[in-house]
Design an enzyme around this catalytic site. Sequence first.
Site, PDB file in Angstrom:
ATOM      1  CE1 TYR A  30     -64.885  73.816 -24.276  1.00 17.75           C
ATOM      2  CE2 TYR A  30     -64.263  72.891 -26.386  1.00 17.75           C
ATOM      3  CZ  TYR A  30     -64.597  73.980 -25.600  1.00 17.75           C
ATOM      4  OH  TYR A  30     -64.652  75.218 -26.170  1.00 17.75           O
TER       5      TYR A  30
ATOM      6  CG  HIS B 139     -66.689  66.634 -29.934  1.00 26.42           C
ATOM      7  ND1 HIS B 139     -66.981  65.354 -30.327  1.00 26.42           N
ATOM      8  CD2 HIS B 139     -65.487  66.560 -29.292  1.00 26.42           C
ATOM      9  CE1 HIS B 139     -66.007  64.542 -29.964  1.00 26.42           C
ATOM     10  NE2 HIS B 139     -65.087  65.248 -29.333  1.00 26.42           N
TER      11      HIS B 139
ATOM     12  N   GLY C 120     -69.297  63.946 -31.433  1.00 24.57           N
ATOM     13  CA  GLY C 120     -68.782  62.594 -31.172  1.00 24.57           C
ATOM     14  C   GLY C 120     -69.275  62.077 -29.827  1.00 24.57           C
ATOM     15  CG  HIS C 121     -67.871  63.903 -26.199  1.00 24.20           C
ATOM     16  ND1 HIS C 121     -67.257  65.067 -26.572  1.00 24.20           N
ATOM     17  CD2 HIS C 121     -66.914  63.137 -25.616  1.00 24.20           C
ATOM     18  CE1 HIS C 121     -65.983  65.023 -26.214  1.00 24.20           C
ATOM     19  NE2 HIS C 121     -65.740  63.862 -25.628  1.00 24.20           N
TER      20      HIS C 121
ATOM     21  CG  ASP D  37     -60.029  58.206 -28.456  1.00 25.79           C
ATOM     22  OD1 ASP D  37     -59.003  58.870 -28.392  1.00 25.79           O
ATOM     23  OD2 ASP D  37     -61.173  58.721 -28.558  1.00 25.79           O
TER      24      ASP D  37
ATOM     25  CG  MET E  16     -61.065  62.842 -20.573  1.00 27.81           C
ATOM     26  SD  MET E  16     -59.290  63.054 -20.536  1.00 27.81           S
ATOM     27  CE  MET E  16     -58.972  63.571 -22.211  1.00 27.81           C
TER      28      MET E  16
ATOM     29  CG  MET F 264     -66.539  66.127 -34.777  1.00 29.75           C
ATOM     30  SD  MET F 264     -68.154  66.561 -34.166  1.00 29.75           S
ATOM     31  CE  MET F 264     -68.862  67.200 -35.674  1.00 29.75           C
TER      32      MET F 264
HETATM   33  P1  AMP Z   1     -62.803  62.017 -24.581  1.00 28.86           P
HETATM   34  O1  AMP Z   1     -63.708  62.983 -23.865  1.00 28.86           O
HETATM   35  O2  AMP Z   1     -62.026  62.644 -25.689  1.00 28.86           O
HETATM   36  O3  AMP Z   1     -61.988  61.185 -23.630  1.00 28.86           O
HETATM   37  O4  AMP Z   1     -63.761  60.990 -25.326  1.00 28.86           O
HETATM   38  C1  AMP Z   1     -64.805  60.331 -24.648  1.00 28.86           C
HETATM   39  C2  AMP Z   1     -65.378  59.269 -25.549  1.00 28.86           C
HETATM   40  O5  AMP Z   1     -65.858  59.883 -26.749  1.00 28.86           O
HETATM   41  C3  AMP Z   1     -64.350  58.224 -25.985  1.00 28.86           C
HETATM   42  O6  AMP Z   1     -64.973  56.936 -26.012  1.00 28.86           O
HETATM   43  C4  AMP Z   1     -63.979  58.673 -27.369  1.00 28.86           C
HETATM   44  O7  AMP Z   1     -63.535  57.624 -28.206  1.00 28.86           O
HETATM   45  C5  AMP Z   1     -65.305  59.216 -27.856  1.00 28.86           C
HETATM   46  N1  AMP Z   1     -65.080  60.139 -28.967  1.00 28.86           N
HETATM   47  C6  AMP Z   1     -64.272  61.228 -28.999  1.00 28.86           C
HETATM   48  N2  AMP Z   1     -64.275  61.804 -30.211  1.00 28.86           N
HETATM   49  C7  AMP Z   1     -65.110  61.056 -30.979  1.00 28.86           C
HETATM   50  C8  AMP Z   1     -65.532  61.118 -32.341  1.00 28.86           C
HETATM   51  N3  AMP Z   1     -65.109  62.078 -33.157  1.00 28.86           N
HETATM   52  N4  AMP Z   1     -66.387  60.179 -32.788  1.00 28.86           N
HETATM   53  C9  AMP Z   1     -66.821  59.179 -31.962  1.00 28.86           C
HETATM   54  N5  AMP Z   1     -66.457  59.071 -30.677  1.00 28.86           N
HETATM   55  C10 AMP Z   1     -65.617  59.983 -30.183  1.00 28.86           C
END
Ligand code: AMP
Length: 281
Positions: free
Chosen positions: A32, A34, A36-37, A150, A30, A184
Amino acid sequence: MEILHTVHEVRQWARRQRAAGRAIHFVPTMGYFHEGHLSLMRRAREDEGAVIVSIFVNPLQFGAGEDFDRYPRDFERDRQMAHSVGVEAIFYPDVAEMYPSGYQTEVRVKELSKPLCGRSRPGHFEGVATVVLKLFNIVTPDRAYFGMKDYQQLRIIQQLVRDMNLPTEIVPCPIVREPDGLAMSSRNVYLTPEERAAATVLYRSLQWAQAQVAAGERDALKIREGVYQQIAAEPRARIDYVEVVDADTLLPVERIERPTLVAVAAFFGAARLIDNCLVSG
Ligand code: AMP
């Protein structure tokens, strides 16, 4: 790096990769970004093939009164970050491209969507499963990378792939944390400095749980109570749930004998944060 806005453009891009004999590796997000992404993108880059990332704040997975409108967005920053780790294409559709007028279909992974976050966010995982199935049909990835932060989402996507015979391999990736342990999340920007400091209680409580299990504790209720009390002792935390569940079914366990997930969700001010750890008996 190519910026693709339409389904048609992505299909053409994918066709070109296939014609060049390349596999397609996909990181749905989605935005933004960090670390993690970026860790998912770097992991995808390690595999031979072309890496494509999607950025789409999916309205279908937000409930009424949730943060769809104020969810943080910064495409230019994301574009640069993705470029810096070697991503070759970004799929950046608008809502009308994904859900044109007259759109009707939703996908539901029945049992795995019920517990944990499914209880407090009705409809959320139907929105997730639906958008991921659509994205997979558009991008046609060989592999897709999901963060274990997640965890329930990951399990639901694994089940979706199995049930719908999708030809995509799901690659789970470890949780990336701040130096003080906070997982994150794009939503961490909602935290005030005081809430930000308080939120570290989530990881501390999970570390305590891990240490207890490592020392031989097998009583899931004791672990749950211990984690609950530690978070409840933080005045800025409002607990949504603390659960000790089977890592496959996500159903509560009494004894920690198989791979088990300790999962927490709590509000700190306006931010609802989640975290988890795997433990094994
Ligand atoms: P989101 O943009 O929050 O929907 O996350 C996109 C992907 O990044 C999903 O597969 C999340 O599980 C992964 N993600 C988000 N935060 C983290 C994190 N801190 N560590 C590892 N993966 C992450």
